[in-house]
Scaffold this motif. Structure first.
Motif, PDB file in Angstrom:
ATOM      1  N   VAL A  82       0.844  -1.200   0.000  1.00 52.65           N
ATOM      2  CA  VAL A  82       0.000   0.000   0.000  1.00 52.65           C
ATOM      3  C   VAL A  82       0.879   1.250   0.000  1.00 52.65           C
ATOM      4  N   ALA A  83       1.984   1.228   0.744  1.00 52.78           N
ATOM      5  CA  ALA A  83       2.910   2.370   0.727  1.00 52.78           C
ATOM      6  C   ALA A  83       3.487   2.563  -0.676  1.00 52.78           C
ATOM      7  N   VAL A  84       3.821   1.471  -1.346  1.00 47.28           N
ATOM      8  CA  VAL A  84       4.312   1.570  -2.727  1.00 47.28           C
ATOM      9  C   VAL A  84       3.227   2.122  -3.645  1.00 47.28           C
ATOM     10  N   ALA A  85       1.984   1.694  -3.434  1.00 50.32           N
ATOM     11  CA  ALA A  85       0.879   2.187  -4.250  1.00 50.32           C
ATOM     12  C   ALA A  85       0.689   3.689  -4.073  1.00 50.32           C
ATOM     13  N   VAL A  86       0.832   4.172  -2.842  1.00 47.61           N
ATOM     14  CA  VAL A  86       0.691   5.613  -2.606  1.00 47.61           C
ATOM     15  C   VAL A  86       1.856   6.371  -3.247  1.00 47.61           C
TER      16      VAL A  86
END
Length: 187
Positions: free
Chosen positions: A39-43
């Motif tokens: 999710v951090a990578v997606a953001v």
């Protein structure tokens, strides 16, 4: 300035949660850490204005981790968050390989002559990227994931006619009777 700070905070969070996958002591906690890392990578992808890739990465990884958690509960038959285990096998080999891979990838990032842009980007970069990745199958791919997840949950509900706490009725604090056979395991 704010986007630069957000990038570094999210990058550090992605790396930290990725490292925690190998530090926590259960499969469920490792699953949640991996989901948080993705999710951090997606953001970060959303910060780069890659809306399609960011949303698809978040949806795909969260759904994948949810399905993994459902399968852990389904096949393990107990709460996997309470079962300690190590997610690392062959610690020295894994550490040497990961350090070597990190060095090779960092050298590749810093030493490869990256091409420069030849012409201006299209007006709608998100649409162009989605079309180049998925082509005309984009709608199918967007609907497959929730349908697959709903099918798995429905199959799990149908396969287990009662919950794992049904054996105690309303009194969940009561201890199960011990197995009367010598050397047996309590139920």
């Amino acid at each position: 300035m704010l986007s630069t700070v957000a990038f570094w905070v999210l990058a550090a969070a992605a790396v930290a949660f990725g490292a925690l996958v190998f530090r926590v002591d259960s499969m469920a906690r490792a699953t949640y850490c991996l989901a948080a890392s993705f999710v951090a990578v997606a953001v970060v992808l959303l910060l780069f204005r890659q809306d399609y890739l960011g949303v698809v990465t978040a949806l795909m990884m969260v759904m994948e981790m949810a399905i993994m958690a459902v399968y852990m509960v389904m096949f393990m038959g107990m709460n996997p968050a309470l079962m300690p285990m190590s997610m690392v096998h062959g610690r020295r080999t894994a550490l040497a390989l990961s350090a070597g891979l990190f060095i090779v990838l960092t050298a590749g990032i810093l030493l490869v002559p990256w091409p420069s842009r030849r012409d201006a980007p299209v007006a709608d970069v998100t649409h162009a990227l989605g079309e180049s990745i998925m082509g005309h199958k984009m709608l199918v791919m967007l609907t497959v994931s929730p349908v697959l997840f709903a099918t798995i949950v429905a199959a799990l509900v149908l396969a287990l006619p009662r919950g794992r706490y049904d054996r105690f009725g309303d009194d969940l604090r009561r201890r199960p009777p011990a197995d009367p056979q010598p050397g047996g395991v309590g139920r």
